[in-house]
Enzyme design. Structure first.
Site, PDB file in Angstrom:
ATOM      1  N   TYR A 108       0.840  -1.207   0.000  1.00 34.94           N
ATOM      2  CA  TYR A 108       0.000   0.000   0.000  1.00 34.94           C
ATOM      3  C   TYR A 108       0.876   1.260   0.000  1.00 34.94           C
ATOM      4  O   TYR A 108       0.637   2.202  -0.752  1.00 34.94           O
ATOM      5  CB  TYR A 108      -0.916  -0.025   1.233  1.00 34.94           C
ATOM      6  CG  TYR A 108      -1.410   1.324   1.671  1.00 34.94           C
ATOM      7  CD1 TYR A 108      -2.373   2.015   0.934  1.00 34.94           C
ATOM      8  CD2 TYR A 108      -0.912   1.931   2.833  1.00 34.94           C
ATOM      9  CE1 TYR A 108      -2.809   3.274   1.338  1.00 34.94           C
ATOM     10  CE2 TYR A 108      -1.344   3.183   3.232  1.00 34.94           C
ATOM     11  CZ  TYR A 108      -2.289   3.849   2.483  1.00 34.94           C
ATOM     12  OH  TYR A 108      -2.710   5.101   2.878  1.00 34.94           O
ATOM     13  N   SER A 190      -2.922  13.518   8.283  1.00 32.79           N
ATOM     14  CA  SER A 190      -3.942  13.086   7.309  1.00 32.79           C
ATOM     15  C   SER A 190      -5.317  12.951   7.964  1.00 32.79           C
ATOM     16  O   SER A 190      -5.426  12.590   9.137  1.00 32.79           O
ATOM     17  CB  SER A 190      -3.527  11.720   6.741  1.00 32.79           C
ATOM     18  OG  SER A 190      -4.603  11.118   6.061  1.00 32.79           O
ATOM     19  N   TYR A 213      -9.427  15.542   3.575  1.00 36.22           N
ATOM     20  CA  TYR A 213     -10.178  14.869   2.513  1.00 36.22           C
ATOM     21  C   TYR A 213     -11.620  15.268   2.761  1.00 36.22           C
ATOM     22  O   TYR A 213     -12.209  14.882   3.774  1.00 36.22           O
ATOM     23  CB  TYR A 213     -10.057  13.352   2.637  1.00 36.22           C
ATOM     24  CG  TYR A 213      -8.809  12.746   2.041  1.00 36.22           C
ATOM     25  CD1 TYR A 213      -8.360  13.106   0.774  1.00 36.22           C
ATOM     26  CD2 TYR A 213      -8.096  11.772   2.739  1.00 36.22           C
ATOM     27  CE1 TYR A 213      -7.220  12.533   0.229  1.00 36.22           C
ATOM     28  CE2 TYR A 213      -6.959  11.192   2.190  1.00 36.22           C
ATOM     29  CZ  TYR A 213      -6.534  11.580   0.936  1.00 36.22           C
ATOM     30  OH  TYR A 213      -5.410  11.013   0.394  1.00 36.22           O
ATOM     31  N   THR A 239      -6.970  18.363   0.044  1.00 35.79           N
ATOM     32  CA  THR A 239      -6.363  17.559  -1.029  1.00 35.79           C
ATOM     33  C   THR A 239      -7.338  17.444  -2.196  1.00 35.79           C
ATOM     34  O   THR A 239      -8.490  17.047  -2.019  1.00 35.79           O
ATOM     35  CB  THR A 239      -5.986  16.158  -0.500  1.00 35.79           C
ATOM     36  OG1 THR A 239      -4.991  16.321   0.501  1.00 35.79           O
ATOM     37  CG2 THR A 239      -5.446  15.270  -1.606  1.00 35.79           C
ATOM     38  N   LYS A 314      -3.780  21.296  -1.641  1.00 37.41           N
ATOM     39  CA  LYS A 314      -2.722  20.311  -1.930  1.00 37.41           C
ATOM     40  C   LYS A 314      -3.084  19.557  -3.203  1.00 37.41           C
ATOM     41  O   LYS A 314      -4.175  18.979  -3.290  1.00 37.41           O
ATOM     42  CB  LYS A 314      -2.614  19.324  -0.757  1.00 37.41           C
ATOM     43  CG  LYS A 314      -1.640  18.169  -0.963  1.00 37.41           C
ATOM     44  CD  LYS A 314      -1.507  17.351   0.319  1.00 37.41           C
ATOM     45  CE  LYS A 314      -0.425  16.287   0.219  1.00 37.41           C
ATOM     46  NZ  LYS A 314      -0.815  15.078  -0.473  1.00 37.41           N
ATOM     47  N   SER A 336       1.692  19.065  -5.725  1.00 41.51           N
ATOM     48  CA  SER A 336       1.787  17.646  -5.353  1.00 41.51           C
ATOM     49  C   SER A 336       0.997  16.825  -6.350  1.00 41.51           C
ATOM     50  O   SER A 336       0.021  17.306  -6.940  1.00 41.51           O
ATOM     51  CB  SER A 336       1.192  17.470  -3.945  1.00 41.51           C
ATOM     52  OG  SER A 336       1.145  16.107  -3.577  1.00 41.51           O
ATOM     53  N   HIS A 338       0.315  13.615  -5.158  1.00 41.23           N
ATOM     54  CA  HIS A 338       0.007  12.530  -4.226  1.00 41.23           C
ATOM     55  C   HIS A 338       1.111  11.458  -4.232  1.00 41.23           C
ATOM     56  O   HIS A 338       0.841  10.276  -4.039  1.00 41.23           O
ATOM     57  CB  HIS A 338      -1.341  11.899  -4.583  1.00 41.23           C
ATOM     58  CG  HIS A 338      -2.199  11.594  -3.387  1.00 41.23           C
ATOM     59  ND1 HIS A 338      -3.205  12.415  -2.958  1.00 41.23           N
ATOM     60  CD2 HIS A 338      -2.202  10.560  -2.510  1.00 41.23           C
ATOM     61  CE1 HIS A 338      -3.792  11.904  -1.892  1.00 41.23           C
ATOM     62  NE2 HIS A 338      -3.188  10.759  -1.592  1.00 41.23           N
ATOM     63  N   ASP A 369       5.892  18.654  -2.808  1.00 43.79           N
ATOM     64  CA  ASP A 369       6.301  17.339  -2.315  1.00 43.79           C
ATOM     65  C   ASP A 369       6.329  16.361  -3.486  1.00 43.79           C
ATOM     66  O   ASP A 369       5.868  16.663  -4.582  1.00 43.79           O
ATOM     67  CB  ASP A 369       5.385  16.835  -1.177  1.00 43.79           C
ATOM     68  CG  ASP A 369       3.990  16.404  -1.638  1.00 43.79           C
ATOM     69  OD1 ASP A 369       3.800  15.979  -2.799  1.00 43.79           O
ATOM     70  OD2 ASP A 369       3.059  16.473  -0.820  1.00 43.79           O
ATOM     71  N   GLY A 371       8.876  12.656  -4.371  1.00 49.57           N
ATOM     72  CA  GLY A 371      10.161  12.207  -4.910  1.00 49.57           C
ATOM     73  C   GLY A 371      11.386  12.768  -4.220  1.00 49.57           C
ATOM     74  O   GLY A 371      12.501  12.559  -4.697  1.00 49.57           O
TER      75      GLY A 371
END
Ligand SMILES: Cc1cc2nc3c(=O)[nH]c(=O)nc-3n(C[C@H](O)[C@H](O)[C@H](O)COP(=O)(O)O)c2cc1C
Length: 447
Positions: A108, A190, A213, A239, A314, A336, A338, A369, A371
């Site tokens: 996940y 989150s 969310y 988000t 975001k 971002s 995600h 954000d 990587g």
């Protein structure tokens, strides 16, 4: 070893197998170099690759090796680290966590969507940008501190919101919060947290920045926001890049075939429901979706009117949407995608950042954000206009490997690398870092 190529984290993508990797490493200390000519391990690896259906699907072992840097000279030790202090870079903690986190939970966390192209692009994007150091400036005075919405933080590195942290370590978000407190790091929590915001704030010693969310019912949304406000939070991040669900193909391939053990903890093998997530406590979620695919700019206006604190979005990746953010009274943008977990074949976020920054100018702060695996990545993002730079998976690797101490080590490593880069590039303060310190490929240049 036997399950490795089925879990295609970016580490596996760049050729790391049971601790072996071929990444060339310019080391800062001689003792950081680990050479491991181990022909038995290599033979076993090649035998394993030859038997792998994944490798076969890529055209066989030779084609697979060509895609990866295994042939390069400096290899990692096959030993997995056993304490945080042994980690020389964040990927050492990835290996340690891989052996400890339940395979379904690992899958996940590690996976992207479809072929994991966006996930890879995020990391690769940084490799196409080079530093332009300025010399002969006093490097004894490097100061990484930043102020964000009036609050001081020890560095521009922040912890992204990631759901269900108890899946990686029993203390979950509390361990993360304790590490963030110890290091003075900004922490986004989150909505899918496995620990209630009130408890996390206590462990952090100040309020988190709360990711939102938005549920498909406004009433449910309002209830979450009122709770967050009562917990003392003054910043929310809505988000917007993952509202329709996603095709987490590598997760589905890599998780154990027998999902019956999932249902010993979760109501369904699909993962935790709203009932299992504390931020939905006391909210009737019957018929309500945790993600709202109907969200639009009118929704942003409604939220803007309701939420009196700072309001960040975001998941913005284009100048057009950046302009709309400013027009709709948004206080900050987080560029971002995600972490490559929502939409396939997107640009690297570091490549999307310049157009967003160019659009908003100094009107609102822009964060990024996706990587980020090195302090130099943080430096590059700041040089291209980010006020702060987020990490997701890296701190989850630390968490999965050693709990709070692992998260702390991840931050210590990245901050140490950033400090070196700042010193060697002649920048004493984060605000000194600007576009002149990087050479960018053409696709980042037109703004
Ligand atoms: C396991 C996991 C869970 C995540 N959960 C959330 C979430 O609940 N809300 C959210 O906005 N982003 C979530 N993200 C995305 C992160 O906030 C962040 O954008 C991403 O991890 C950055 O990329 P990186 O992992 O390459 O550092 C999650 C990412 C991961 C890896």
């Amino acid at each position: 070893m036997s399950s490795l190529p089925t879990i295609r984290s970016e580490r596996a993508e760049r050729g790391s197998f049971a601790g072996q990797t071929g990444l060339p490493r310019d080391t800062i200390r001689d003792d950081m170099k680990r050479s491991t000519p181990n022909s038995t391990t290599r033979r076993q690896l090649l035998r394993f690759l030859a038997a792998s259906p994944y490798v076969a699907s890529l055209g066989g072992v030779a084609a697979f090796l060509e895609r990866t840097p295994l042939a390069q000279t400096t290899e990692r030790s096959p030993d997995v680290i056993t304490s945080p202090a042994e980690a020389l870079d964040v990927h050492d903690l990835e290996e340690a966590a891989r052996g400890k986190v339940m395979p379904g939970h690992w899958a996940y966390m590690a996976s992207g969507v479809d072929d994991d192209g966006t996930l890879r692009a995020n990391c690769d994007g940084y490799k196409h940008i080079q530093l332009r150091p300025r010399r002969l400036r006093d490097a004894t005075k490097v100061d990484m501190r930043v102020e964000l919405f009036g609050a001081a933080h020890e560095s521009p590195i922040f912890l992204c919101p990631t759901a269900s942290n108890k899946a990686f370590f029993p203390d979950g978000e509390l361990a993360v919060a304790r590490a963030a407190k110890a290091r003075g790091t900004l922490y986004f929590l989150s909505t899918g947290t496995s620990t209630a915001v009130e408890e996390v704030n206590k462990a952090l010693g100040r309020p988190v920045w709360q990711q939102l969310y938005a549920p498909s019912s406004w009433d449910a949304c309002e209830k979450i926001l009122r709770r967050v406000e009562a917990a003392g939070c003054t910043v929310i991040a809505l988000t917007v890049d993952n509202t329709t669900g996603r095709n987490s193909e590598t997760f589905l391939r890599a998780r154990p075939k027998d999902v019956s053990q999932c249902t010993t903890c979760h109501a369904s093998a699909a993962g935790p429901s709203a009932q299992e997530r504390p931020m939905y406590d006391g909210i009737n979620m019957t018929g309500v979706r945790m993600l709202n695919p109907a969200m639009d700019w009118a929704f942003v206006d409604r939220l803007r009117k309701f939420w009196k604190g700072k309001f960040m979005i975001k998941g913005i990746d284009t100048r057009e949407d950046a302009r709309l953010c400013v027009e709709h009274g948004v206080d900050a943008i987080l560029v971002s995608n995600h972490g490559g977990r929502a939409t396939e074949t997107l640009r690297a976020t570091i490549e999307a950042l310049p157009e967003v920054v160019a659009e908003v100018g100094d009107r609102i702060p822009v964060f990024v954000d996706g990587g980020v695996r090195r302090g130099t990545d943080v430096f590059k993002a700041v040089a291209l206009g980010a006020k702060a730079v987020g990490i997701g998976r890296p701190y989850l690797w630390g968490l999965g490997a050693f709990g709070q101490a692992g998260v702390d080590r991840v931050l210590e490593i990245l901050e140490g690398e950033l400090k070196l880069a700042m010193g060697n590039c002649g920048t004493q303060k984060v605000s000194d870092i600007n576009r002149t310190y990087v050479a960018t490929p053409v696709r980042c240049e037109f703004f």
